[in-house]
Design a protein around this motif. Structure first.
Motif, PDB file in Angstrom:
ATOM      1  N   LEU B 353       0.823  -1.194   0.000  1.00 59.25           N
ATOM      2  CA  LEU B 353       0.000   0.000   0.000  1.00 59.25           C
ATOM      3  C   LEU B 353       0.868   1.259   0.000  1.00 59.25           C
ATOM      4  O   LEU B 353       1.931   1.301   0.592  1.00 59.25           O
ATOM      5  N   ALA B 357      -2.741   5.820   0.829  1.00 59.07           N
ATOM      6  CA  ALA B 357      -3.829   4.852   1.044  1.00 59.07           C
ATOM      7  C   ALA B 357      -3.904   4.472   2.506  1.00 59.07           C
ATOM      8  O   ALA B 357      -4.989   4.386   3.093  1.00 59.07           O
ATOM      9  N   GLN B 409     -13.218   3.667  -0.212  1.00 59.66           N
ATOM     10  CA  GLN B 409     -12.794   2.942  -1.394  1.00 59.66           C
ATOM     11  C   GLN B 409     -11.539   2.128  -1.123  1.00 59.66           C
ATOM     12  O   GLN B 409     -11.446   0.935  -1.464  1.00 59.66           O
ATOM     13  N   GLN B 410     -10.547   2.835  -0.498  1.00 56.30           N
ATOM     14  CA  GLN B 410      -9.306   2.155  -0.188  1.00 56.30           C
ATOM     15  C   GLN B 410      -9.516   1.007   0.756  1.00 56.30           C
ATOM     16  O   GLN B 410      -8.925  -0.084   0.630  1.00 56.30           O
ATOM     17  N   GLN B 411     -10.355   1.247   1.695  1.00 61.36           N
ATOM     18  CA  GLN B 411     -10.625   0.220   2.676  1.00 61.36           C
ATOM     19  C   GLN B 411     -11.202  -1.043   2.012  1.00 61.36           C
ATOM     20  O   GLN B 411     -10.791  -2.171   2.305  1.00 61.36           O
ATOM     21  N   LYS B 413     -10.731  -1.873  -1.102  1.00 65.13           N
ATOM     22  CA  LYS B 413      -9.682  -2.503  -1.899  1.00 65.13           C
ATOM     23  C   LYS B 413      -8.770  -3.348  -1.044  1.00 65.13           C
ATOM     24  O   LYS B 413      -8.391  -4.476  -1.401  1.00 65.13           O
TER      25      LYS B 413
END
Lengths: 400, 794
Positions: B353, B357, B409-411, B413
Motif C-alpha cells: 500500500l 492509502a 474505497q481504499q478500505q 480494496k
C-alpha cells in the motif's frame, strides 16, 4: 597635555639699526651673532622641554637680508628640532613674504609651511593628541586684506586648535592684515600665536591671544628682555604662556638726573648691575655739571663715556641725549618764533620737493624714503629747530 | 640819507673841489672827461672805501694835481648832518663827525655799515648806481639769489640770520656735493655704502648659488644612494653566481634526473610487487611440477591402457554442476518463500500500500465524523440565515465527504486484496514489509531462472564434452534442464571419478595432482593477470621492466633529493637562466664589469658631493656675512644722521626766508609789479608785463607775445633793466633811503623815453635823492651843476 613654543618675529640675520657709534669688540661680535644665538637658545630650550611644536608666526627672517648663512643656520635649527621629534610651523609675514615665493633649502618634513591661502595643518603629539594649526602667509609687503574670514571655526574633532596670525589690530583696509580681538574669539580657538608687533603684549587672557614680541631687540626703542613664550596646560588650567628670555644682547634706557661729572655718570650706570650685554641709551636731565656740559658743547660726551666704560662691563653706551639744558642768556639774534611762524617755515622747508633739490642722484632710495616718511620729516624738523636754537646760542656767545 | 655836499680833496681830475647844497634831484651837467664818472667813483669810495688798483680796477683815481687823496661828503641822516671824511688811498683814514652834535663817531665803519645795511659796494652799484654800461648787471639779480637779496635788503634783522644760514649752508656744501664727481665726506660715505652694499649683495647673491648647490647636492646624494643600492645588488648577484658556479655539475645532474624521474606509469606498490613475486614463484613451481607430472603421467600411461577423462573436463563438469545445484536450490528456496507468503492471503500476493492509502484508511473515521459535524453546522447556519457561512460549511462538508469516500474505497480494496487479513492489520508495517519482500522475491525469480538456464546450458556442454571424451558412457540424450540434468551430470562425474579410481592409483594420483596443479596454475594465472591488469601491463616481463623502471625512477628521485639539498629552489631557478657553464661565467664577468663601472661612478659622485660641500661652506661665511650686514646697517644709520645734519644746514636759508617772508616771492611780486608799471610807461604801453623767473626775465607785450630779455632790442632791454632798477629802488626805499647815482644811463633812450624817465626820476626823487650826471642839456632840469664850469680845482 600640550606644550609648545610661540616665537614671533625672529628676524634672523637682521642687523641692529641705528648704531652710529663704534662698539667694543666683544659687543661687535655679540651684535653680529645675536639673532642666531637667540634662535639657538630657543632650539635648546625646545628640545630640553620636549615640546610638541614650535610656532613661528611670521618674519622668521628678512627677505632683503636672506643669505646662504641664514639658510644654513635655519637648516641646522630645523634639523635639530626635527631630530627631536618636534613639529615646526612657519608662516611668512611682511618682512619675509617673499621667502615663501623664493626657493629655500628643503626643510625637514616636520616643518609645516603655510601658504598664502589660509590652511589648516594637523599633527599628532607624542601623547596621541590631535593638534590643528591654522595660518597663512603674506603675499605682499603691506597685506591690506584680512584673511581672518577664511579661518574656520574650531574643529570639534581636534584636541587643540591654534591660530598663527601675523598682523595688527585695526580696521578693514589698514595695513598688515588688520583684525579685532572679537574676530579672533569668534573662532573659538584654544590659542592665538600673533606676530608683527615687537613688544610683548597680551590682548586676551583665556583663551590666550598674545604677541610674543621679537626674539631679539633690534634698535634702541626695543628695550628690555626679549624672547619667546613657552606654553603648556600641564597645570590643567588651560594653555598658559610663560615668558622665556632669549636675547643675548639687550637694549636699555636710563635717565640720570643732573649728573655732576663724568665719573658720576659712570657710577650711576655701573650701579644698575646689568646682568647681560646691554646697549645703553642715556638721557641726562639738566642742568649738567661743567665737565659734562663742556662735553655736550664739544659734542664728545658719548665718546668720553665710551672711553670711560670699564673693559669688562656688561654695558656699552650707544646714545646720550641731554634734556632741559636751558639757558638764561639773551640772544642778539631775534627769536625766529617771534618773527614769524617758525614751525610752518620749517615744515615748508622740509617738504620733500624742496629737499630733493639738495640731493644728488647718488643718494640711495632708503634715505629718500626716510626723508619722505613721517619719522624722517620729524627728525629733520627737530634738527633744524635745534640748529636754530644753537645758532642763537652761538651768536650770543660771539656777542660776548 | 641825502648827500648835502661833496668835497673832493684829491680824486682823479678833481682837486679841492666842493659842491654844496645838493638838491633831491640834482643834475650834474658835463660832457666827456668832465669828471662825471670820477665823481661817482668818489662817492662810492667815500661810502665803501677807496678801491685798490687791480686788473679789474686799473684806475685808482690818483689825484692829477698831487693833492691828498680823498675828500669828504656831508650827508643828512635821520635829521642830523654828518661829515664823512676819508683821506689816503692805501690805508685811508675814515672819520665821521656828527655836525649836529659836533662829535666824532667812535666807530665810523659801524656807522656806515648801519647806514648801508646789507648792501655791499657791489650791491649798491647793482641797485642804486645806474650807468648805461651796467644797466644789465641787474639781470644778475634774478634767480634764487633775488629773494635772499631782497630779504637782506628789506629786513636787516634777517641779515644776521641770513649770515648764520649762509654759514650753515656753506658748511653743508662742505659735506656734500650733488655732482657725481664730488668728493665731499658724504659723497665718500655714499660710495662706501655702495661698496658695502655691493659686497653684501655678492654675499646675498651667493644665496641663489647656495640653494642651487643644495638642490644639486641632494640630487647627487640620491643618485649616490641609488648607485650604492645597485652596487649592493650587483655584489649580491656576484656572490650568488660565485657560489653557484661550482654547483653547475650538480645542477646538470639534477636536470638529467628530472627527466629520469618522470614516471608515467602507475606506481607499483610494494605489496603488489611482493604478490607478483610470490605468484611468479608459484607459477614457476607449478610449471616445474606440471613438467615433472607430465613425465610421470607419460610413464604411468604407458602402463595404463585405459583412456582417462581429462581432469579438466571433470573439473569443468564439477564446477558447472555445483553452480546449477546452487542456483536450483536458491530458486527453490525463493519459490518456497513466496508460496508461504502467498498462502497467507486469500488471493494472490497483494501489492504493498501507498502511504496515502494507508493514511486514508487510518483517518477514515475522522473524516466521517468531520463530514457529519460540518453537515450539522451547515444546517444550523442555514437555519440561522448565515448563508455565507453555510456555503463555506457546505464546501468543507463536501471535502470531508470526498475524503471519507476515498477512504472507504481504499478500505474496500485493501479488504479485498489483503483478505483474510483485517484492514487494520493489513496496513500495519510488518504486514506491509512482508508484502514488499514477497514482491521483491517475486520480481527476482525471472533473473534466477535465467541464471539457472545459463548454468544448465554450461552443464549440458560439460556433459556433452565428457561424453565426447568417453563416447561409450552416453546412454541417453542429455536433458537440457531440471533435476534430470543434474542427476546425469552427477552420474558422469561420479563415473569419471570412479574411472580414475579404477585406474591405477599412481596414474590417478598423478592426474589428480596434475589437475590440482592445473587448477592452481589457472588460479595463479588468473590472479597474476588481474594484478597485472591493474597496472595496465600485459605480462610478467613487462611488469618486471616496469618494476625495474620504477626502481630506477626511485633511485633517480633519491639522487634528486640529495642534490636538492645542495641546490635550493632559488639556486635552480637562477641556474635555469643559463644554458651552459660558459653562460654563467660570462654573466659573472658582466656583473664584475658593472661593479667596476659602478664603483667609478660612485667615486665620481662622491668627489662631486665633496666639492659641493666645500663650495657651500665657502658660501656660508659667517663672520663676513654678519659683519657686512651690521656694517651696512651702521653706515645707513650714520648716513641718515649725517644727511639730516646736511639738509638741516642746507635748507637753513630757506627756513629763514620763510620765516621772514611766509609768502614765497612776496617781494618778488612787488618788484615785478612795479617793474611792469615802469616798463609799460617806458615802452609806451608796448610791453605790459614783466616776469622775474628763477633764471631769466621775460616780458609780455600788449599782443600777448612773450620775449626774454635777450630777445629785446638794445633800447628795449635798457628800458627793461632801468625799469627793474627803478622798481628795486622804489621797493627798497621803504627801508633804505639811499641816493641813486645815475651816470649817463639814458644814452640809448630816444627823447620821448628820456622824458618818461625823467618823470620817473622826479617821482623817485620824492623818496630818494637822485644824483644824475649827463652830457645832455635837455635833461638838465631842476637843480643843475655845470661841471664844465669847474676846472677840477676850487
Amino acid at each position: 597635555m600640550l606644550k609648545f613654543i610661540h616665537a614671533g618675529d625672529v628676524h634672523l640675520g637682521t642687523p641692529f639699526a641705528g648704531l652710529l657709534t663704534k662698539l667694543r669688540p666683544d659687543f661687535q661680535t655679540a651684535v653680529q651673532r645675536a639673532t642666531n644665538e637667540a634662535l639657538q637658545t630657543l632650539v635648546a630650550r625646545a628640545i630640553a622641554e620636549e615640546v610638541d611644536c614650535v610656532l613661528f608666526p611670521g618674519d622668521l627672517y628678512n627677505s632683503g637680508e636672506n643669505s646662504a648663512l641664514i639658510q644654513a643656520e635655519l637648516q641646522v635649527a630645523f634639523s635639530k628640532l626635527a631630530a627631536a621629534g618636534i613639529v615646526v610651523a612657519v608662516s611668512f609675514g611682511n618682512h619675509d613674504f617673499q621667502a615663501g615665493q623664493r626657493a629655500h633649502l628643503d626643510w625637514p618634513e616636520q616643518v609645516l609651511v603655510f601658504d598664502q591661502a589660509v590652511e589648516q595643518k594637523a599633527f599628532q603629539t607624542r601623547r596621541g593628541q590631535r593638534v590643528v594649526l591654522t595660518g597663512f602667509s603674506y603675499g605682499s609687503q603691506a597685506e591690506k586684506s584680512s584673511p581672518l574670514a577664511n579661518f574656520p571655526v574650531r574643529d570639534t574633532t581636534a584636541d587643540y586648535q591654534i591660530g598663527l596670525y601675523h598682523g595688527a589690530l585695526g580696521q578693514p583696509g589698514d595695513r598688515y592684515a588688520p583684525f579685532t580681538v572679537a574676530d579672533l574669539l569668534s573662532k573659538n580657538y584654544d590659542y592665538w600665536a600673533l606676530g608683527h608687533i615687537h613688544q610683548r603684549t597680551v590682548l586676551h587672557q583665556q583663551p590666550p591671544i598674545l604677541y610674543s614680541g621679537n626674539l631679539q631687540g633690534l634698535n634702541r626703542t626695543e628695550t628690555g628682555p626679549k624672547g619667546f613664550y613657552l606654553v603648556s596646560d600641564e597645570g590643567q588650567q588651560g594653555l598658559l604662556p610663560t615668558f622665556v628670555p632669549a636675547s643675548p644682547v639687550r637694549f636699555e634706557q636710563l635717565i640720570l638726573q643732573q649728573p655732576t661729572s663724568m665719573a658720576a655718570i659712570q657710577q650711576q650706570v655701573a650701579a644698575e648691575h646689568y646682568g647681560q650685554k646691554t646697549l645703553l641709551s642715556l638721557t641726562l636731565m639738566g642742568p649738567l655739571g661743567p665737565a659734562v656740559q663742556a662735553a655736550v658743547d664739544g659734542d664728545y660726551l658719548l665718546a668720553a663715556l665710551q672711553d670711560g666704560t670699564p673693559a669688562d662691563s656688561a654695558y656699552w653706551p650707544i646714545q646720550v641725549t641731554v634734556k632741559e639744558q636751558g639757558s638764561t642768556r639773551a640772544s642778539t639774534l631775534p627769536n625766529l618764533e617771534q618773527v614769524g611762524d617758525l614751525t610752518a617755515a620749517i615744515q615748508s622747508a622740509t617738504n620733500y620737493d624742496v629737499l630733493a633739490g639738495y640731493l644728488g642722484d647718488q643718494v640711495p632710495a632708503f634715505l629718500r624714503s626716510y626723508l619722505q616718511s613721517p619719522a624722517g620729516q620729524t627728525a629733520l624738523q627737530k634738527k633744524i629747530l635745534a640748529m636754530i636754537t644753537k645758532g642763537e646760542q652761538q651768536n650770543e656767545d660771539k656777542s660776548h | 640819507m641825502k648827500i648835502k655836499a661833496i668835497e673832493m680833496t684829491g680824486f682823479g681830475r678833481w682837486s679841492n673841489q666842493r659842491f654844496e647844497g645838493l638838491a633831491n634831484q640834482q643834475v650834474f651837467l658835463g660832457g666827456n672827461e668832465a669828471g662825471k664818472s670820477t665823481m661817482q667813483a668818489f662817492l662810492l669810495g667815500m661810502f665803501f672805501g677807496f678801491q685798490r688798483k687791480s686788473k679789474k680796477q686799473p684806475n685808482a683815481y690818483e689825484p692829477r694835481s698831487g693833492a691828498q687823496y680823498g675828500g669828504a661828503i656831508t650827508i643828512e641822516e635821520k635829521g642830523q648832518d654828518y661829515r664823512i671824511e676819508r683821506k689816503g688811498r692805501q690805508q685811508s683814514q675814515l672819520t665821521i663827525t656828527n655836525l649836529t652834535t659836533q662829535t666824532a663817531l667812535s666807530d665810523p665803519t659801524a656807522f656806515l655799515n648801519q647806514l648801508f645795511g646789507p648792501f655791499t659796494r657791489e650791491n649798491y652799484e647793482q641797485i642804486f648806481s645806474l650807468t648805461s654800461a651796467d644797466l644789465a648787471t641787474v639781470a644778475t639779480l634774478t634767480g634764487p639769489a633775488l629773494e635772499q637779496k631782497l630779504l637782506a635788503y628789506t629786513k636787516p634783522e634777517a641779515l644776521a640770520w641770513q649770515e648764520y644760514a649762509a654759514a650753515q649752508q656753506q658748511a653743508a656744501w662742505q659735506q656734500y656735493g650733488k655732482s657725481k664727481t664730488a668728493k665731499k665726506p658724504l659723497n665718500l660715505a655714499l660710495q662706501a655704502l655702495t661698496t658695502t652694499s655691493e659686497r653684501l649683495a655678492k654675499q646675498q647673491g651667493a644665496l641663489d648659488r647656495y640653494l642651487a648647490q643644495d638642490q644639486a647636492l641632494q640630487r647627487q646624494r640620491a643618485q649616490l644612494r641609488q648607485l650604492e643600492k645597485q652596487r649592493a645588488a650587483l655584489q649580491q648577484r656576484q656572490q650568488h653566481l660565485q657560489r653557484l658556479r661550482p654547483l653547475w655539475p650538480a645542477y646538470e645532474a639534477w636536470q638529467g634526473l628530472q627527466s629520469a624521474s618522470a614516471d608515467q606509469h602507475p606506481l607499483i606498490t610494494a605489496e603488489d610487487e611482493e604478490r607478483v613475486a610470490t605468484l611468479s614463484r608459484d607459477q614457476q613451481f607449478i610449471q616445474q611440477k606440471l613438467a615433472e607430472l607430465a613425465e610421470q603421467i607419460t610413464a604411468a600411461k604407458q602402463d595404463q591402457p585405459a583412456v582417462a577423462v581429462d581432469p579438466v573436463l571433470l573439473g569443468q563438469l564439477s564446477q558447472s554442476l555445483v553452480q546449477v545445484t546452487d542456483l536450483a536450490d536458491h530458486l527453490q528456496r525463493r519459490q518456497a518463500q513466496l508460496a508461504a507468503l502467498t498462502e497467507r492471503f486469500t488471493k494472490e500476493l497483494p501489492d504493498p500500500l501507498s502511504a496515502s492509502a494507508i493514511q486514508a484508511i487510518r483517518f477514515l473515521p475522522w473524516y466521517r465524523w468531520a463530514a457529519l459535524f460540518t453537515l450539522l453546522l451547515t444546517g444550523l447556519a442555514a437555519l440561522f440565515g448565515q448563508n455565507g457561512f453555510a456555503i463555506l460549511l457546505v464546501m468543507v462538508t463536501v471535502c470531508f465527504g470526498a475524503l471519507t469516500y476515498f477512504g472507504q474505497q481504499q478500505q474496500r480494496k485493501v479488504a479485498a486484496a489483503y483478505a483474510p487479513w483485517p484492514v487494520g492489520q493489513a496496513i500495519q508495517a510488518d504486514i506491509q514489509s512482508q508484502v514488499i519482500n514477497g514482491q521483491l522475491a517475486q520480481q527476482s525469480l525471472p533473473a534466477l531462472q535465467a541464471d539457472l538456464r545459463t548454468a544448465e546450458q554450461d552443464l549440458v556442454e560439460a556433459v556433452q564434452a565428457y561424453y565426447q571424451a568417453r563416447p561409450s558412457a552416453q546412454q541417453s540424450a542429455v536433458p537440457t534442464t531440471g533435476p534430470a540434468l543434474q542427476v546425469l551430470a552427477k552420474q558422469c562425474l561420479q563415473a569419471g571419478q570412479q574411472q580414475e579410481e579404477t585406474s591405477s592409483g599412481n596414474l590417478n594420483e598423478l592426474l589428480k595432482t596434475q589437475a590440482n596443479y592445473y587448477q592452481q596454475k589457472g588460479t595463479v594465472n588468473e590472479q597474476l593477470t588481474t594484478l597485472l591488469a591493474r597496472y595496465q601491463l600485459p605480462d610478467l616481463a613487462t611488469f618486471q621492466e616496469a618494476l625495474q623502471g620504477q626502481k630506477q625512477v626511485a633511485r633517480a628521485k633519491e639522487r634528486q633529493e640529495d642534490l636538492a639539498q645542495q641546490l635550493t629552489a632559488a639556486d635552480r631557478t637562477t641556474l635555469a637562466q643559463f644554458t651552459t657553464l660558459a653562460d654563467l661565467t660570462e654573466q659573472e664577468q658582466a656583473v664584475q664589469t658593472a661593479l667596476d663601472q659602478g664603483a667609478a661612478a660612485i667615486q665620481n659622485l662622491q668627489d662631486q658631493v665633496q666639492d659641493l660641500q666645500v663650495s657651500q661652506r665657502s658660501l656660508v661665511s659667517a663672520e663676513e656675512q654678519a659683519g657686512l650686514s651690521q656694517q651696512l646697517a651702521n653706515q645707513k644709520a650714520a648716513l641718515t644722521e649725517d644727511f639730516l645734519q646736511y639738509l638741516s644746514q642746507a635748507v637753513m636759508p630757506v627756513v629763514v626766508d620763510k620765516v621772514f617772508y611766509p609768502q614765497q616771492g612776496q617781494q618778488r611780486a612787488q618788484i615785478q609789479a612795479q617793474t611792469s608799471r615802469y616798463f609799460a610807461r617806458l615802452s609806451k604801453q608796448h610791453y605790459q608785463q614783466v616776469h622775474l623767473d628763477s633764471d631769466q626775465v621775460r616780458v609780455l607785450t600788449a599782443d600777448g607775445l612773450t620775449f626774454v630779455a635777450a630777445e629785446l632790442s638794445t633800447g628795449a632791454r635798457d628800458q627793461l633793466y632801468l625799469a627793474l632798477r627803478l622798481a628795486l629802488v622804489m621797493v627798497l626805499a621803504e627801508r633804505y633811503e639811499l641816493p641813486v647815482l645815475i651816470d649817463d644811463a639814458l644814452v640809448n633812450f630816444d627823447p620821448g623815453r628820456r622824458a618818461v624817465v625823467l618823470d620817473l626820476l622826479t617821482e623817485l626823487a620824492q623818496k630818494e635823492q637822485i644824483l644824475f650826471w649827463t652830457f645832455d642839456e635837455q635833461l638838465a632840469q631842476g637843480a643843475v651843476i655845470d661841471l664844465e664850469e669847474k676846472d677840477g680845482t676850487s
